[in-house]
Design a protein around this motif. Structure first.
Motif, PDB file in Angstrom:
ATOM      1  N   LEU A  17       0.811  -1.211   0.000  1.00  0.00           N
ATOM      2  CA  LEU A  17       0.000   0.000   0.000  1.00  0.00           C
ATOM      3  C   LEU A  17       0.851   1.271   0.000  1.00  0.00           C
ATOM      4  O   LEU A  17       0.437   2.305  -0.531  1.00  0.00           O
ATOM      5  N   ALA A  18       2.044   1.194   0.561  1.00  0.00           N
ATOM      6  CA  ALA A  18       2.932   2.360   0.579  1.00  0.00           C
ATOM      7  C   ALA A  18       3.740   2.483  -0.707  1.00  0.00           C
ATOM      8  O   ALA A  18       4.375   3.513  -0.947  1.00  0.00           O
ATOM      9  N   GLY A  19       3.717   1.425  -1.529  1.00  0.00           N
ATOM     10  CA  GLY A  19       4.461   1.458  -2.782  1.00  0.00           C
ATOM     11  C   GLY A  19       5.959   1.336  -2.590  1.00  0.00           C
ATOM     12  O   GLY A  19       6.745   1.909  -3.354  1.00  0.00           O
ATOM     13  N   THR A  24      12.168  -1.754   2.962  1.00  0.00           N
ATOM     14  CA  THR A  24      12.050  -0.327   3.295  1.00  0.00           C
ATOM     15  C   THR A  24      11.155  -0.133   4.509  1.00  0.00           C
ATOM     16  O   THR A  24      11.460   0.676   5.395  1.00  0.00           O
ATOM     17  N   VAL A  25      10.051  -0.881   4.564  1.00  0.00           N
ATOM     18  CA  VAL A  25       9.174  -0.796   5.738  1.00  0.00           C
ATOM     19  C   VAL A  25       9.951  -1.195   6.989  1.00  0.00           C
ATOM     20  O   VAL A  25       9.865  -0.529   8.031  1.00  0.00           O
ATOM     21  N   SER A  26      10.718  -2.257   6.892  1.00  0.00           N
ATOM     22  CA  SER A  26      11.508  -2.718   8.033  1.00  0.00           C
ATOM     23  C   SER A  26      12.512  -1.652   8.471  1.00  0.00           C
ATOM     24  O   SER A  26      12.697  -1.403   9.665  1.00  0.00           O
ATOM     25  N   ARG A  27      13.128  -0.993   7.485  1.00  0.00           N
ATOM     26  CA  ARG A  27      14.099   0.049   7.827  1.00  0.00           C
ATOM     27  C   ARG A  27      13.423   1.243   8.498  1.00  0.00           C
ATOM     28  O   ARG A  27      13.975   1.844   9.423  1.00  0.00           O
ATOM     29  N   VAL A  28      12.231   1.597   8.034  1.00  0.00           N
ATOM     30  CA  VAL A  28      11.486   2.682   8.683  1.00  0.00           C
ATOM     31  C   VAL A  28      11.157   2.302  10.128  1.00  0.00           C
ATOM     32  O   VAL A  28      11.331   3.101  11.054  1.00  0.00           O
ATOM     33  N   LEU A  29      10.694   1.075  10.320  1.00  0.00           N
ATOM     34  CA  LEU A  29      10.341   0.613  11.662  1.00  0.00           C
ATOM     35  C   LEU A  29      11.538   0.588  12.599  1.00  0.00           C
ATOM     36  O   LEU A  29      11.400   0.792  13.806  1.00  0.00           O
ATOM     37  N   ASN A  30      12.716   0.366  12.029  1.00  0.00           N
ATOM     38  CA  ASN A  30      13.923   0.279  12.846  1.00  0.00           C
ATOM     39  C   ASN A  30      14.742   1.562  12.819  1.00  0.00           C
ATOM     40  O   ASN A  30      15.928   1.559  13.180  1.00  0.00           O
ATOM     41  N   ILE A  35      16.679   7.082   5.117  1.00  0.00           N
ATOM     42  CA  ILE A  35      15.402   6.952   4.412  1.00  0.00           C
ATOM     43  C   ILE A  35      14.893   8.354   4.112  1.00  0.00           C
ATOM     44  O   ILE A  35      14.902   9.230   4.981  1.00  0.00           O
ATOM     45  N   LYS A  36      14.439   8.597   2.876  1.00  0.00           N
ATOM     46  CA  LYS A  36      13.875   9.897   2.546  1.00  0.00           C
ATOM     47  C   LYS A  36      12.685  10.189   3.470  1.00  0.00           C
ATOM     48  O   LYS A  36      11.880   9.302   3.753  1.00  0.00           O
ATOM     49  N   GLU A  37      12.595  11.439   3.917  1.00  0.00           N
ATOM     50  CA  GLU A  37      11.548  11.786   4.877  1.00  0.00           C
ATOM     51  C   GLU A  37      10.158  11.557   4.288  1.00  0.00           C
ATOM     52  O   GLU A  37       9.237  11.119   4.988  1.00  0.00           O
ATOM     53  N   ALA A  38       9.983  11.833   2.992  1.00  0.00           N
ATOM     54  CA  ALA A  38       8.673  11.620   2.362  1.00  0.00           C
ATOM     55  C   ALA A  38       8.305  10.134   2.375  1.00  0.00           C
ATOM     56  O   ALA A  38       7.149   9.761   2.616  1.00  0.00           O
ATOM     57  N   THR A  39       9.292   9.277   2.124  1.00  0.00           N
ATOM     58  CA  THR A  39       9.057   7.829   2.162  1.00  0.00           C
ATOM     59  C   THR A  39       8.730   7.375   3.574  1.00  0.00           C
ATOM     60  O   THR A  39       7.794   6.594   3.801  1.00  0.00           O
TER      61      THR A  39
END
Length: 339
Positions: A17-19, A24-30, A35-39
């Motif tokens: 859903l985030a495209g 990348t989701v795992s990296r955001v969670l950790n 990671i680009k702020e918009a992502t």
């Protein structure tokens, strides 16, 4: 975007859903730093929408962090501190953090040292202090906290990170509005001056009154409550020389309007009244209250962004003052001719 699956959402659904990729989701969670702020924001928004709950124990083990922010709130009763706490909780949850909060409440119920000890034993990664008094800040300076500390207060601090709604701007908007209507004698009903927000508004009021060259009369110091303001207004026997009152918060403004009405004075025909905060009922009192709106949502987001940057040892965002907004309603008008 509702999750219609009977099963709990998983990381691959978030990624789809985030495209982005599930990595990348795992990296955001950790809290991966590159990671680009918009992502990052897009992934966190999808996590919130899906009500996705990652395995926090595994995440904490991987990052060596508790993913918890402690909040020390001076009072959880007044509208401003309560709204700020809710905003911090919401922004923290969106960023994957939980919040533990303790209210000092005043008196001897719990000292700042005991509150900090309670929070730090829960393994917090950072501490946010909401709506502080000068005495509590002085106490915090003597405590070795061991994690990044942000204080929601109007002025910069040599020890702590700071962020706040711009109290000077808000007060300036209130005074300028009254002056634009023709008022040249304004009373300030302040909050308790041990509270840093109240002191900032009081200083800004005097500075703006001096800049306009209007009469600088002594302020009245209240206690934030509608009851205090009501009693003050009921004590006015004759129509005073001042033609407007700038109240330190909406509760006191509402108490003023009630007390003036009971004394037989009309708002705004006899006296104009301006509040501060924009509490939900301020638009529905009679007359609807002109006030200064504080954007607590933006305040909470900024506080959490700054604390996350400090936790992750990234560059601290520079936005430390959130703009205030004047909301003009029916409690202010030009003074009557001859006043």
């Amino acid at each position: 975007m509702a999750n219609t699956s009977a099963d709990k959402p998983n990381i691959r659904q978030v990624a789809q859903l985030a495209g982005v990729s599930h990595m990348t989701v795992s990296r955001v969670l950790n809290d991966y730093p590159y990671i680009k702020e918009a992502t990052r924001r897009r992934v966190l928004e999808v996590i919130e929408e899906l009500d996705y709950r990652p395995n926090m124990a595994a995440r904490a083990l991987a990052t060596q962090r508790s993913q918890r922010i402690g909040v020390l709130v001076e009072s959880a009763v007044e509208f401003g501190p309560t709204s700020t706490l809710r905003a911090v909780e919401s922004a923290a949850r969106l960023a994957g953090y939980s919040v533990s909060a303790i209210a000092l409440r005043g008196g001897d119920e719990i000292t700042p040292q005991e509150a900090v000890d309670n929070l730090t034993t829960q393994g917090i990664d950072a501490l946010c202090v909401v709506a502080p008094r000068s005495s509590s800040i002085a106490a915090l300076r003597k405590i070795s906290i061991g994690v990044p500390v942000l204080v929601v207060k109007p002025d910069k601090d040599p020890t702590f990170l700071t962020v706040s709604v711009d109290q000077q701007e808000g007060t300036t908007l209130a005074v300028d509005h009254l002056v634009s209507l023709g008022h040249r004698d304004i009373l300030h009903l302040a909050g308790p001056l041990d509270w840093l927000d109240a002191r900032a508004r009081e200083r800004a009021f005097h500075a703006r009154a001096k800049a306009w060259g209007i009469r600088e009369r002594p302020i009245v110091v209240g206690d934030w409550t509608a009851d205090f303001a009501y009693d003050f207004a009921k004590g006015i026997r004759e129509l005073p020389d001042y033609t407007a009152i700038f109240a330190g918060n909406d509760d006191m403004a509402v108490g003023l309007i009630h007390g003036l009405a009971d004394r037989g004075f009309s708002v705004p025909d006899d006296l104009s009244v301006v509040g501060f905060d924009d509490v939900p009922l301020s638009a529905h009192v009679l007359p609807p209250l002109t006030t200064i709106r504080q954007n607590f949502h933006a305040l909470g987001v900024s506080a959490v962004d700054m604390l996350r940057a400090a936790i992750e040892k990234r560059e601290i965002p520079r936005v430390t003052r959130i703009p205030a907004e004047l909301l003009v309603r029916s409690s202010t008008a030009a003074p009557r001719e001859g006043r």
